[in-house]
Design a protein around this motif. Structure first.
Motif, PDB file in Angstrom:
ATOM      1  N   VAL A 249      43.895 109.779  24.941  1.00  0.00           N
ATOM      2  CA  VAL A 249      44.935 110.791  25.314  1.00  0.00           C
ATOM      3  C   VAL A 249      46.087 110.616  24.345  1.00  0.00           C
ATOM      4  N   GLY A 250      46.252 109.857  23.635  1.00  0.00           N
ATOM      5  CA  GLY A 250      47.466 109.608  22.473  1.00  0.00           C
ATOM      6  C   GLY A 250      47.006 110.517  21.264  1.00  0.00           C
ATOM      7  N   PHE A 251      45.898 110.515  21.182  1.00  0.00           N
ATOM      8  CA  PHE A 251      45.211 111.323  19.764  1.00  0.00           C
ATOM      9  C   PHE A 251      45.787 112.798  19.744  1.00  0.00           C
ATOM     10  N   ASN A 252      45.630 113.452  20.647  1.00  0.00           N
ATOM     11  CA  ASN A 252      45.675 115.058  20.943  1.00  0.00           C
ATOM     12  C   ASN A 252      47.267 115.387  21.180  1.00  0.00           C
ATOM     13  N   ALA A 253      48.105 114.375  21.994  1.00  0.00           N
ATOM     14  CA  ALA A 253      49.459 114.590  22.314  1.00  0.00           C
ATOM     15  C   ALA A 253      50.230 113.996  20.841  1.00  0.00           C
ATOM     16  N   GLY A 254      49.658 112.893  20.206  1.00  0.00           N
ATOM     17  CA  GLY A 254      50.182 112.484  19.006  1.00  0.00           C
ATOM     18  C   GLY A 254      50.217 113.608  17.946  1.00  0.00           C
ATOM     19  N   LEU A 255      48.993 114.488  17.902  1.00  0.00           N
ATOM     20  CA  LEU A 255      48.795 115.409  16.840  1.00  0.00           C
ATOM     21  C   LEU A 255      49.846 116.510  16.978  1.00  0.00           C
ATOM     22  N   LYS A 256      50.203 116.793  18.327  1.00  0.00           N
ATOM     23  CA  LYS A 256      51.035 117.970  18.550  1.00  0.00           C
ATOM     24  C   LYS A 256      52.463 117.487  18.317  1.00  0.00           C
ATOM     25  N   ALA A 257      52.814 116.339  18.738  1.00  0.00           N
ATOM     26  CA  ALA A 257      54.008 115.605  18.596  1.00  0.00           C
ATOM     27  C   ALA A 257      54.444 115.479  17.100  1.00  0.00           C
ATOM     28  N   PHE A 258      53.445 115.164  16.501  1.00  0.00           N
ATOM     29  CA  PHE A 258      53.606 115.048  14.786  1.00  0.00           C
ATOM     30  C   PHE A 258      53.901 116.224  14.474  1.00  0.00           C
ATOM     31  N   THR A 259      53.053 117.268  14.626  1.00  0.00           N
ATOM     32  CA  THR A 259      53.616 118.646  14.271  1.00  0.00           C
ATOM     33  C   THR A 259      54.842 119.172  14.754  1.00  0.00           C
ATOM     34  N   ALA A 260      55.215 118.677  15.821  1.00  0.00           N
ATOM     35  CA  ALA A 260      56.702 119.037  16.501  1.00  0.00           C
ATOM     36  C   ALA A 260      57.682 118.528  15.357  1.00  0.00           C
ATOM     37  N   ALA A 261      57.482 117.409  15.166  1.00  0.00           N
ATOM     38  CA  ALA A 261      58.520 116.429  14.269  1.00  0.00           C
ATOM     39  C   ALA A 261      58.530 116.974  12.766  1.00  0.00           C
ATOM     40  N   VAL A 262      57.281 117.936  12.265  1.00  0.00           N
ATOM     41  CA  VAL A 262      57.298 118.342  11.076  1.00  0.00           C
ATOM     42  C   VAL A 262      57.885 119.749  11.191  1.00  0.00           C
ATOM     43  N   VAL A 263      57.811 120.397  12.199  1.00  0.00           N
ATOM     44  CA  VAL A 263      58.463 121.835  12.440  1.00  0.00           C
ATOM     45  C   VAL A 263      59.797 121.502  12.542  1.00  0.00           C
ATOM     46  N   GLY A 264      60.350 120.507  13.265  1.00  0.00           N
ATOM     47  CA  GLY A 264      61.746 120.332  13.340  1.00  0.00           C
ATOM     48  C   GLY A 264      62.431 119.898  12.293  1.00  0.00           C
ATOM     49  N   GLY A 265      61.552 119.331  11.282  1.00  0.00           N
ATOM     50  CA  GLY A 265      62.216 118.653  10.040  1.00  0.00           C
ATOM     51  C   GLY A 265      62.248 117.182  10.239  1.00  0.00           C
ATOM     52  N   ILE A 266      60.945 116.638   9.720  1.00  0.00           N
ATOM     53  CA  ILE A 266      60.790 115.175   9.870  1.00  0.00           C
ATOM     54  C   ILE A 266      62.048 114.281   9.453  1.00  0.00           C
ATOM     55  N   GLY A 267      62.541 113.502  10.126  1.00  0.00           N
ATOM     56  CA  GLY A 267      63.497 112.461   9.731  1.00  0.00           C
ATOM     57  C   GLY A 267      64.707 112.971  10.820  1.00  0.00           C
ATOM     58  N   SER A 268      64.674 114.243  11.244  1.00  0.00           N
ATOM     59  CA  SER A 268      65.701 114.830  12.131  1.00  0.00           C
ATOM     60  C   SER A 268      65.771 114.717  13.596  1.00  0.00           C
ATOM     61  N   ILE A 269      66.458 113.916  14.223  1.00  0.00           N
ATOM     62  CA  ILE A 269      66.367 113.685  15.718  1.00  0.00           C
ATOM     63  C   ILE A 269      66.500 115.168  16.478  1.00  0.00           C
ATOM     64  N   LYS A 270      67.460 115.995  16.100  1.00  0.00           N
ATOM     65  CA  LYS A 270      67.511 117.195  16.637  1.00  0.00           C
ATOM     66  C   LYS A 270      66.497 117.989  16.404  1.00  0.00           C
ATOM     67  N   GLY A 271      65.844 117.898  15.235  1.00  0.00           N
ATOM     68  CA  GLY A 271      64.573 118.688  14.846  1.00  0.00           C
ATOM     69  C   GLY A 271      63.513 118.422  15.657  1.00  0.00           C
ATOM     70  N   ALA A 272      63.355 116.902  15.894  1.00  0.00           N
ATOM     71  CA  ALA A 272      62.182 116.355  16.840  1.00  0.00           C
ATOM     72  C   ALA A 272      62.452 116.908  18.289  1.00  0.00           C
ATOM     73  N   MET A 273      63.338 116.942  18.691  1.00  0.00           N
ATOM     74  CA  MET A 273      63.555 117.555  20.253  1.00  0.00           C
ATOM     75  C   MET A 273      63.357 119.132  20.149  1.00  0.00           C
TER      76      MET A 273
END
Ligand SMILES: Nc1ncnc2c1ncn2[C@@H]1O[C@H](COP(=O)(O)OP(=O)(O)OP(=O)(O)O)[C@@H](O)[C@H]1O
Ligand SMILES: [Mg+2]
Lengths: 323, 235
Positions: A249-273
């Motif tokens: 279950v962590g693989f798919n969710a992890g992939l999406k969340a990682f994508t989310a972090a990159v979309v938001g700007g990796i390293g940025s907390i606001k971006g991740a949210m």
């Protein structure tokens, strides 16, 4: 309010405002879960410049811990404690367990490689990820464990609260509110506390931070704990919503969340949210209006489009020149 | 004079690259010592070795009579070292106040008092306390970097090229502050390429050349030294 007759192939059921809001609510729920998970990727990347591939598995273990707490307390159908206490204990245990797991992973799989070439910890991260998947399969079996939260309080948690056209299940509300509370707590921690300042300083310039007397190892450990605890909370939420947990279950969710972090700007907390919510909503609309088969296509197309427009993500700052 | 800091037989490497070669130097309590040398001669590496950011492969670092060779950077800072790093290295996305707080990271209770001291001496810093450090001018950044280093009331202040990139008037201002700090009893090791200026305020000096100390002595003698001039002209 009737249908929106714009796109052929969309029927009179899907083209209504209530249906639209259902997708939006489902997307925001999923998105707040992705956001919690994305925060861990982003915080660790901010400090170590490491993609923690094992982060999805930390989420998966958190989800299992939630399941075992639920089962130990009598299961969903007839819990031994009030529901509020049950949920709080599931979250607390999932967060603590995942937090400690994250700290252990950093200590044994990443720290020894900190001065090695950057590919080394990356491979180590992949190794930990596979190891945890296999270990979970071995320990907990390959049949998914059922949360059966439909059974809680005769299913009343899946009843809907209606506000005009807008409907939300109690369970979705619980997930969104918990996620918001955790994110607010994290924002305050980072903005206002001493350890938060140390995290920001270390993330900006690790060497300069150590020149101030900051114990970098401790800051890194703390970052892993916090990021992993948030992933653990996400894991419990995942179980509550989707009713089960398995080793992958962590693989798919992890992939999406990682994508989310990159979309938001990796390293940025606001971006991740923000990235988490964006990805969650995009996925829900893709599933709701096209087909669940298209959800990944839409999500990754979104990633490509955003990165083409803003290579550092929505909230990312271009790398500062350090001499 | 008892030495506050003593390096003996230091060899430092970056991977296979042998940078510092058998470096030994001393700084007495309250002494102002300048460390001179051309580009890439190992000056910054010497400071990083003193702080433990780069480990010495062989040799010893003693501070305040204690062997700190195996100690981590945070421990050494806690014992009374501080640095104004090369290029200042302020935390650009954090406020001036937060930067100063980082300087007193290990201080705990001493922080408030340190801040008040800085504010009363430098009202300009107080006015700018909520400004992001990255938006300060170069000269202001240098002032904040010095204040930040002094927040912990160090016994030994390391300074890596404080005059770099500053207009002449600000260079003078920096050297004035260095002299003030020195006068207040803080020992200093000041790295400079501007040898004349550095030696004019120092008690003693050392000269590094490709990782080896090639000259040392009283500042006045070094200023007059034929080889030093040659070293600088010839590099
Ligand atoms: N992190 C590092 N990894 C590898 N080599 C390094 C590193 N830092 C410095 N060096 C090398 O070590 C040598 C000494 O560098 P150092 O920064 O100590 O010189 P410096 O005397 O301070 O020079 P400058 O006056 O230009 O600041 C140089 O050849 C430099 O390229
Ligand atoms: Mg240098």
């Amino acid at each position: 309010m009737g249908g929106i007759h714009l796109l052929a192939g969309f029927d009179s059921f899907t083209l209504t405002w209530p249906y639209f809001f259902d997708q939006l609510v489902a997307g925001l729920t999923l998105g707040s879960l992705y956001a919690l998970l994305a925060l861990g990727y982003s915080m660790v990347y901010g400090i170590l410049k490491l993609l923690n591939f094992a982060h999805g598995e930390v989420f998966m273990i958190g989800s299992y811990i939630g399941y075992f707490v639920l089962t130990a307390l009598g299961g969903a159908a007839s819990p031994d404690v009030p529901i509020v206490v049950l949920l709080l204990l599931m979250f607390a245990a999932g967060m603590l367990g995942s937090g400690l797991l994250g700290v252990a992973i950093e200590r044994f799989a990443y720290r020894p490689l900190r001065s090695a070439p950057r590919i080394a910890p990356l491979i180590s991260a992949l190794g930990v990820s596979f190891f945890l998947q296999q270990l979970a399969t071995l320990l907990f079996g390959s049949i998914p464990k059922q949360y059966n939260t439909f059974g809680l309080h005769n299913g009343s948690l899946f009843n809907r609260i209606t506000l005009g056209n807008f409907q939300i299940q109690y369970m979705q509300l619980i997930v969104v509110v918990s996620a918001v509370v955790l994110m607010l707590a994290l924002t305050q921690l980072v903005a206002r506390t001493k350890v938060g300042r140390a995290m920001r300083a270390t993330s900006f310039d690790l060497e300069a931070a150590s020149m101030m007397g900051i114990d970098i190892d401790r800051v890194i450990m703390f970052t892993f704990f916090v990021g992993s605890a948030l992933a653990g909370a996400g894991g419990v939420m995942n179980g509550l919503i989707f009713q089960n947990v398995n080793a992958y279950v962590g693989f798919n969710a992890g992939l999406k969340a990682f994508t989310a972090a990159v979309v938001g700007g990796i390293g940025s907390i606001k971006g991740a949210m923000f990235g988490g919510l964006t990805i969650g909503v995009a996925q829900a609309f893709a599933t709701g209006y096209l087909s669940s088969a298209y959800q990944d296509v839409i999500v990754f197309a979104l990633l490509v489009v955003i990165l083409l427009m803003r290579p550092t993500g929505l909230f990312g700052t271009p790398a500062l020149q350090k001499v | 004079m008892s030495a506050l800091l003593e390096l003996s037989g230091i060899n430092t490497y970056y991977g296979q690259m042998h940078i510092l070669q058998d470096v030994s130097l001393k700084i007495g309590e309250g002494e102002l010592v300048s460390l001179l040398g051309g580009n890439a001669s190992g000056k910054s590496t010497t400071l990083k070795t003193i702080l433990g950011i780069v480990p010495a492969r062989t040799g010893n670092v003693r501070f305040g009579g204690e062997d700190v060779t195996a100690r981590r950077t945070s421990y050494r800072i806690g014992r009374g070292m501080a640095i104004v790093p090369e290029n200042r290295r302020l935390f650009a996305p954090m406020t001036v106040l937060e930067n100063l707080e980082m300087g007193a990271y290990l201080q705990g209770d001493g922080m408030k008092e340190g801040l008040e001291r800085v504010y009363s001496l430098f009202p300009i810093v107080y006015e700018r306390r909520q400004q992001l450090a990255g938006t300060l001018s170069g000269g202001e950044q240098q002032m904040v970097a010095m204040r930040r280093a002094l927040m912990s009331r160090p016994k030994l202040l390391l300074m890596d090229e404080p005059s770099m990139g500053l207009a002449p008037i600000l260079v003078e201002r920096s050297f004035e502050i260095i002299q003030q700090v020195h006068a207040s009893g803080v020992a200093m090791l000041v790295v400079e390429q501007n040898a004349n200026m550095a030696l004019s305020i120092a008690d003693r000096g050392y000269v590094l050349s490709t990782g080896r100390l090639v000259l040392e002595g009283a500042a006045k003698e070094l200023l007059a030294h034929e080889d030093l001039r040659k070293a600088y002209l010839g590099r």
